[in-house]
Scaffold this motif. Sequence first.
Motif, PDB file in Angstrom:
ATOM      1  N   LEU A  10       0.672  -1.337   0.076  1.00  0.00           N
ATOM      2  CA  LEU A  10       0.022  -0.084  -0.002  1.00  0.00           C
ATOM      3  C   LEU A  10       0.710   1.142  -0.090  1.00  0.00           C
ATOM      4  CD1 LEU A  10      -2.854   1.508   0.492  1.00  0.00           C
ATOM      5  CD2 LEU A  10      -2.478   1.197   2.844  1.00  0.00           C
ATOM      6  N   ALA A  11       2.093   1.139   0.708  1.00  0.00           N
ATOM      7  CA  ALA A  11       2.861   2.217   0.907  1.00  0.00           C
ATOM      8  C   ALA A  11       3.590   2.450  -0.476  1.00  0.00           C
ATOM      9  CB  ALA A  11       3.915   2.258   1.746  1.00  0.00           C
ATOM     10  N   ARG A  12       3.893   1.698  -1.215  1.00  0.00           N
ATOM     11  CA  ARG A  12       4.436   1.839  -2.506  1.00  0.00           C
ATOM     12  C   ARG A  12       3.228   2.166  -3.654  1.00  0.00           C
ATOM     13  NH1 ARG A  12       6.851  -3.268  -0.873  1.00  0.00           N
ATOM     14  NH2 ARG A  12       5.359  -4.340  -2.277  1.00  0.00           N
ATOM     15  N   THR A  13       2.168   1.861  -3.345  1.00  0.00           N
ATOM     16  CA  THR A  13       1.225   2.323  -4.173  1.00  0.00           C
ATOM     17  C   THR A  13       0.741   3.789  -4.019  1.00  0.00           C
ATOM     18  OG1 THR A  13       0.022   0.083  -4.248  1.00  0.00           O
ATOM     19  CG2 THR A  13      -1.164   1.919  -4.812  1.00  0.00           C
ATOM     20  N   MET A  14       0.836   4.168  -2.701  1.00  0.00           N
ATOM     21  CA  MET A  14       0.417   5.406  -2.424  1.00  0.00           C
ATOM     22  C   MET A  14       1.719   6.542  -2.791  1.00  0.00           C
ATOM     23  SD  MET A  14      -2.390   5.994  -0.932  1.00  0.00           S
ATOM     24  CE  MET A  14      -2.750   4.722  -2.260  1.00  0.00           C
ATOM     25  N   ALA A  15       2.823   6.028  -2.883  1.00  0.00           N
ATOM     26  CA  ALA A  15       4.067   6.888  -3.119  1.00  0.00           C
ATOM     27  C   ALA A  15       4.021   7.273  -4.635  1.00  0.00           C
ATOM     28  CB  ALA A  15       5.362   6.158  -3.015  1.00  0.00           C
ATOM     29  N   SER A  16       3.546   6.103  -5.533  1.00  0.00           N
ATOM     30  CA  SER A  16       3.568   6.400  -7.104  1.00  0.00           C
ATOM     31  C   SER A  16       2.061   6.990  -7.525  1.00  0.00           C
ATOM     32  CB  SER A  16       3.794   5.387  -7.739  1.00  0.00           C
ATOM     33  OG  SER A  16       2.800   4.168  -7.349  1.00  0.00           O
ATOM     34  N   GLY A  17       1.138   6.279  -6.918  1.00  0.00           N
ATOM     35  CA  GLY A  17      -0.187   6.803  -7.122  1.00  0.00           C
ATOM     36  C   GLY A  17      -0.601   8.072  -6.805  1.00  0.00           C
ATOM     37  N   SER A  18      -0.200   8.660  -5.693  1.00  0.00           N
ATOM     38  CA  SER A  18      -0.509  10.104  -5.271  1.00  0.00           C
ATOM     39  C   SER A  18       0.313  11.157  -6.162  1.00  0.00           C
ATOM     40  CB  SER A  18       0.061  10.286  -3.824  1.00  0.00           C
ATOM     41  OG  SER A  18       1.460  10.194  -3.709  1.00  0.00           O
ATOM     42  N   THR A  19       1.088  10.857  -6.768  1.00  0.00           N
ATOM     43  CA  THR A  19       1.898  11.577  -7.570  1.00  0.00           C
ATOM     44  C   THR A  19       0.901  11.815  -8.898  1.00  0.00           C
ATOM     45  OG1 THR A  19       4.200  11.116  -7.033  1.00  0.00           O
ATOM     46  CG2 THR A  19       4.008  12.195  -9.312  1.00  0.00           C
ATOM     47  N   VAL A  20       0.569  10.666  -9.283  1.00  0.00           N
ATOM     48  CA  VAL A  20      -0.337  10.573 -10.702  1.00  0.00           C
ATOM     49  C   VAL A  20      -1.804  11.157 -10.007  1.00  0.00           C
ATOM     50  CG1 VAL A  20      -1.778   9.150 -12.065  1.00  0.00           C
ATOM     51  CG2 VAL A  20       0.451   8.086 -11.392  1.00  0.00           C
ATOM     52  N   LEU A  21      -2.315  11.294  -9.010  1.00  0.00           N
ATOM     53  CA  LEU A  21      -3.501  12.076  -8.844  1.00  0.00           C
ATOM     54  C   LEU A  21      -3.248  13.563  -8.931  1.00  0.00           C
ATOM     55  CD1 LEU A  21      -4.941  10.045  -5.733  1.00  0.00           C
ATOM     56  CD2 LEU A  21      -5.551  10.089  -8.230  1.00  0.00           C
ATOM     57  N   ILE A  22      -1.972  14.075  -8.248  1.00  0.00           N
ATOM     58  CA  ILE A  22      -1.770  15.007  -8.313  1.00  0.00           C
ATOM     59  C   ILE A  22      -1.659  15.750  -9.898  1.00  0.00           C
ATOM     60  CG2 ILE A  22       0.077  16.960  -7.941  1.00  0.00           C
ATOM     61  CD1 ILE A  22       0.657  15.328  -5.544  1.00  0.00           C
ATOM     62  N   ALA A  23      -1.221  15.052 -10.857  1.00  0.00           N
ATOM     63  CA  ALA A  23      -0.740  15.379 -12.258  1.00  0.00           C
ATOM     64  C   ALA A  23      -2.194  15.690 -13.013  1.00  0.00           C
ATOM     65  CB  ALA A  23       0.045  14.584 -12.831  1.00  0.00           C
ATOM     66  N   VAL A  24      -2.925  14.856 -12.629  1.00  0.00           N
ATOM     67  CA  VAL A  24      -4.298  14.746 -13.321  1.00  0.00           C
ATOM     68  C   VAL A  24      -5.217  16.055 -13.079  1.00  0.00           C
ATOM     69  CG1 VAL A  24      -6.495  13.436 -14.060  1.00  0.00           C
ATOM     70  CG2 VAL A  24      -4.516  12.249 -13.397  1.00  0.00           C
ATOM     71  N   PRO A  25      -5.549  16.884 -14.042  1.00  0.00           N
ATOM     72  CA  PRO A  25      -6.326  18.128 -13.833  1.00  0.00           C
ATOM     73  C   PRO A  25      -7.928  17.547 -13.607  1.00  0.00           C
ATOM     74  CG  PRO A  25      -5.795  18.086 -16.041  1.00  0.00           C
ATOM     75  CD  PRO A  25      -5.125  16.952 -15.566  1.00  0.00           C
ATOM     76  N   GLU A  26      -8.801  18.651 -12.909  1.00  0.00           N
ATOM     77  CA  GLU A  26      -9.981  18.441 -12.629  1.00  0.00           C
ATOM     78  C   GLU A  26     -10.934  18.003 -13.800  1.00  0.00           C
ATOM     79  OE1 GLU A  26      -8.475  20.721 -11.416  1.00  0.00           O
ATOM     80  OE2 GLU A  26      -8.487  21.011  -9.094  1.00  0.00           O
ATOM     81  N   PHE A  27     -10.414  18.865 -14.752  1.00  0.00           N
ATOM     82  CA  PHE A  27     -11.649  18.976 -16.229  1.00  0.00           C
ATOM     83  C   PHE A  27     -11.213  17.391 -16.877  1.00  0.00           C
ATOM     84  CE2 PHE A  27      -7.700  20.217 -18.090  1.00  0.00           C
ATOM     85  CZ  PHE A  27      -7.710  19.676 -19.446  1.00  0.00           C
ATOM     86  N   VAL A  28     -10.013  16.930 -16.788  1.00  0.00           N
ATOM     87  CA  VAL A  28     -10.051  15.626 -17.458  1.00  0.00           C
ATOM     88  C   VAL A  28     -10.786  14.329 -16.499  1.00  0.00           C
ATOM     89  CG1 VAL A  28      -8.262  13.668 -17.742  1.00  0.00           C
ATOM     90  CG2 VAL A  28      -7.789  16.148 -18.257  1.00  0.00           C
ATOM     91  N   LEU A  29     -10.485  14.432 -15.054  1.00  0.00           N
ATOM     92  CA  LEU A  29     -11.393  13.563 -14.336  1.00  0.00           C
ATOM     93  C   LEU A  29     -12.860  13.826 -14.613  1.00  0.00           C
ATOM     94  CD1 LEU A  29      -9.297  13.795 -11.013  1.00  0.00           C
ATOM     95  CD2 LEU A  29      -9.356  11.932 -12.405  1.00  0.00           C
TER      96      LEU A  29
END
Length: 313
Positions: free
Chosen positions: A130-149
């Motif tokens: 889970l920690a490894r997933t959070m380390a990479s997954g949180s970066t991806v979430l930050i990079a995706v803008p609201e309008f795309v989501l």
Amino acid sequence: MVRTTRLVLGIVATRLGMLLVLLALVHAAVAFLPGSGVRGLLGKEASAEQVAATEHQLGLDRPWPLRFVEWLRNLAGGDLGQTLRGVPVVEVLGAKFLNTLLLGGLALILTATVSIVFGSLWALRPRSALARTMASGSTVLIAVPEFVLAAVFALVFAVWLGWLPAVTIPDGAGRPAELSMLVLPTIALAVPQTGWNIRVVHAALVDAGSTPAVHAAELDGLSRGSVLWHTILPTALPAIAMSLATTIGPLLAGTLVVETIFNYPGIGSVLAGSVADRDATLALTVVALAATSIMVVLLAADLLRAWVIQGRR
């Protein structure tokens, strides 16, 4: 006591000063935009004399600092003013500002809940999958803008699966007719902010976990989870609160896009229309309401941090 009072007054004065500067800049920006709001109101057929007369009637021919001071004076008296079309600003905003606050508030609650839970799990089990997933997954979430989501959510969950509505239909009071209409806009707003705040929560907990109080609690035989929730988390709370407070700004900014995609009855369309019409009073009022909401939350976070710091001395 005297030091605490001075600290609180200093924080309040700083936030109020920032709010005043922001409002002045917005008023100046709208006032100096090219084009004339009165020309757009009267139409292309209006003569220069008619435009000048209407501008004089509305007080738009005066220097913008005088108009700004008058707007502040009226605002202090509870008068939000009128639009270029003579409609009271209160009527134009109506329930729309409350709708935006509702959407932003739900997104903030979701962001805070998910960030604290997953940030705590990351800090509690730093070497887990889970920690490894959070380390990479949180970066991806930050990079995706609201309008795309927002566009992806509308396509997948509304168009393809048909689970949730793609557009918001207001009821007679101007509010969303069904609670299900809030789900997709709320998640689209919260996801990018969640990625950032998970990282902040994790970093704050790791930093707070290195204090002597934590080592003493561990030597007393307390479990890691008990130490986290009763010792580490309270120590990290000011940093987490400040991060969540600064999230208010991006959330409200993101609502302008998300509201458009989901046809949500908020202030996004009002602000866009006021800038297009060069309606400084309406634009400034919308910004003032949004900025005041942000400043109140930031002020609360500042006071919480000051209270914690004073309590440790």
